[in-house]
Design an enzyme around this catalytic site. Structure first.
Site, PDB file in Angstrom:
ATOM      1  N   GLU A   1      29.479  34.816  48.898  1.00 58.95           N
ATOM      2  CA  GLU A   1      30.699  34.291  48.297  1.00 58.95           C
ATOM      3  C   GLU A   1      31.926  35.080  48.732  1.00 58.95           C
ATOM      4  O   GLU A   1      33.033  34.543  48.830  1.00 58.95           O
ATOM      5  CB  GLU A   1      30.606  34.279  46.769  1.00 58.95           C
ATOM      6  CG  GLU A   1      31.535  33.205  46.228  1.00 58.95           C
ATOM      7  CD  GLU A   1      32.189  33.520  44.914  1.00 58.95           C
ATOM      8  OE1 GLU A   1      31.723  34.424  44.207  1.00 58.95           O
ATOM      9  OE2 GLU A   1      33.181  32.848  44.597  1.00 58.95           O
TER      10      GLU A   1
ATOM     11  N   THR B   1      40.998  30.359  46.116  1.00 61.05           N
ATOM     12  CA  THR B   1      40.847  31.543  45.266  1.00 61.05           C
ATOM     13  C   THR B   1      41.676  32.702  45.800  1.00 61.05           C
ATOM     14  O   THR B   1      42.315  33.435  45.043  1.00 61.05           O
ATOM     15  CB  THR B   1      39.356  31.936  45.187  1.00 61.05           C
ATOM     16  OG1 THR B   1      38.651  30.851  44.600  1.00 61.05           O
ATOM     17  CG2 THR B   1      39.146  33.170  44.343  1.00 61.05           C
TER      18      THR B   1
HETATM   19  N1  HSE Z   1      37.112  35.705  38.879  1.00 60.75           N
HETATM   20  C1  HSE Z   1      37.505  34.980  40.016  1.00 60.75           C
HETATM   21  C2  HSE Z   1      38.998  34.724  39.978  1.00 60.75           C
HETATM   22  C3  HSE Z   1      36.757  33.661  40.043  1.00 60.75           C
HETATM   23  O1  HSE Z   1      39.478  34.280  38.923  1.00 60.75           O
HETATM   24  O2  HSE Z   1      39.688  34.973  40.959  1.00 60.75           O
HETATM   25  C4  HSE Z   1      37.086  32.801  41.219  1.00 60.75           C
HETATM   26  O3  HSE Z   1      36.391  33.197  42.335  1.00 60.75           O
END
Ligand code: HSE
Length: 310
Positions: free
Chosen positions: A132, A185
């Protein structure tokens, strides 16, 4: 074509309001399908990708599923064997539904199964997280862990992957609405300030502790009081048009809490009544559609199984 292993890896909601990078849960649907099968070519290859509008790379080191499976094979010292992957994307990416995490989780489970299951499900986590990481450059397991093992998962520490399943109260329902806009993201991480004030730190730690305790005690009122994000939500909300209108509609319809799902643009809400969830889904969708944004609503129990082999 040789027989292979086919798995379903579910979508997930990361952060769960106050647990940025450390809390996530798995949904029943949607999810990705991954197939791993023996190949005559030594090493790992990606034979087919569908459902991605031709946007995902076939190069192993640039593909989340490919890189996750590759690091697993490297660890098991079996890269002289031939394995090929098929990746069938059944959910949008850049959606906040943990799409890249699902592909990475699915790939390690399928390859591990094909190799005779040398590692336990929990031992597969580091390889899926590395996969990921290809997508957003950061090392966090809040999507991958629930997608892999199911349930609501607390990652006490991402560096050492100290992770724990939290009990799920009976009757807890999740709603996720995905408005059809894309947020990567990486971009959503770039908008977050480096530092948090002491006051916000106090509020956020109180809420995460309260949320975990509420889940353990099946105390929906405590869950509801705790489902707030005092740090990240206000910084990212500008990336999601009509976020606060949609959130208000969810809360009015009876949601225990509502916030951004992962890095967005999806928005999640939690309920303990299914008719409230249905009603909320309709009004939330209506707000987006009257503003010219189409969306999908998913209403699901918490998925306890994670990635499953069929
Ligand atoms: N915790 C991560 C974020 C989840 O909020 O950036 C998304 O990959």
């Amino acid at each position: 074509m040789k027989a292979g292993i086919k798995v379903f890896a579910p979508a997930s909601v990361a952060n769960v309001a106050c647990g940025f990078d450390i809390l996530g849960f798995a949904l029943d649907k949607p999810g990705d399908e991954i197939i791993a099968r023996p190949s005559d070519l030594p090493g790992l290859s990606i034979a087919r990708i569908t459902g991605d509008e031709k946007r995902l790379p076939y190069e192993i080191e640039r593909n989340t599923a490919g890189f996750a499976a590759y690091t697993l094979m490297q660890h098991l010292d079996c890269l002289d064997q031939g394995i090929e992957l098929e990746i069938h994307k059944k959910m949008p990416f850049g959606s906040g539904l943990g799409s890249s995490a699902a592909s990475a989780a699915g790939a390690v489970v399928a390859v591990n199964e094909l190799l005779g299951r040398p590692l336990t499900r929990r031992e597969l986590l580091p390889f899926a997280v590395l996969g990921e990481q290809v997508a957003d450059g950061a090392y966090h397991a809040d999507n991958v862990a629930p997608s892999l093992i199911g349930g609501i998962v607390l990652i006490r520490d991402n560096a050492t992957l100290d992770f724990h399943r939290i009990p799920v109260p009976k009757g807890l329902i999740a709603l996720v609405i995905y408005p059809h806009i894309k947020i990567l993201t990486k971009d959503a991480r770039d908008v977050i300030a480096e530092h948090v004030s002491l006051q916000s730190m106090i509020v956020q730690t109180g809420n995460i502790a309260g949320l975990v305790l509420g889940l353990i005690r099946s105390d929906f009122e405590l869950i509801s009081r705790s489902l707030h994000d005092d740090v990240i939500e206000n910084q990212r909300s500008s990336l999601i048009p009509f976020f606060y209108d949609v959130k208000e509609a969810a809360l009015k319809a009876g949601a225990l809490g509502c916030s951004i799902s992962g890095a967005g643009p999806s928005i999640f809400a939690m309920f303990n009544k299914s008719d409230s969830a249905e009603q909320a889904g309709e009004v939330m969708k209506q707000i987006f559609s009257t503003n010219g944004i189409s969306s999908d609503v998913f209403i699901s129990n918490i998925n306890h199984d994670g990635t499953v082999v069929y």
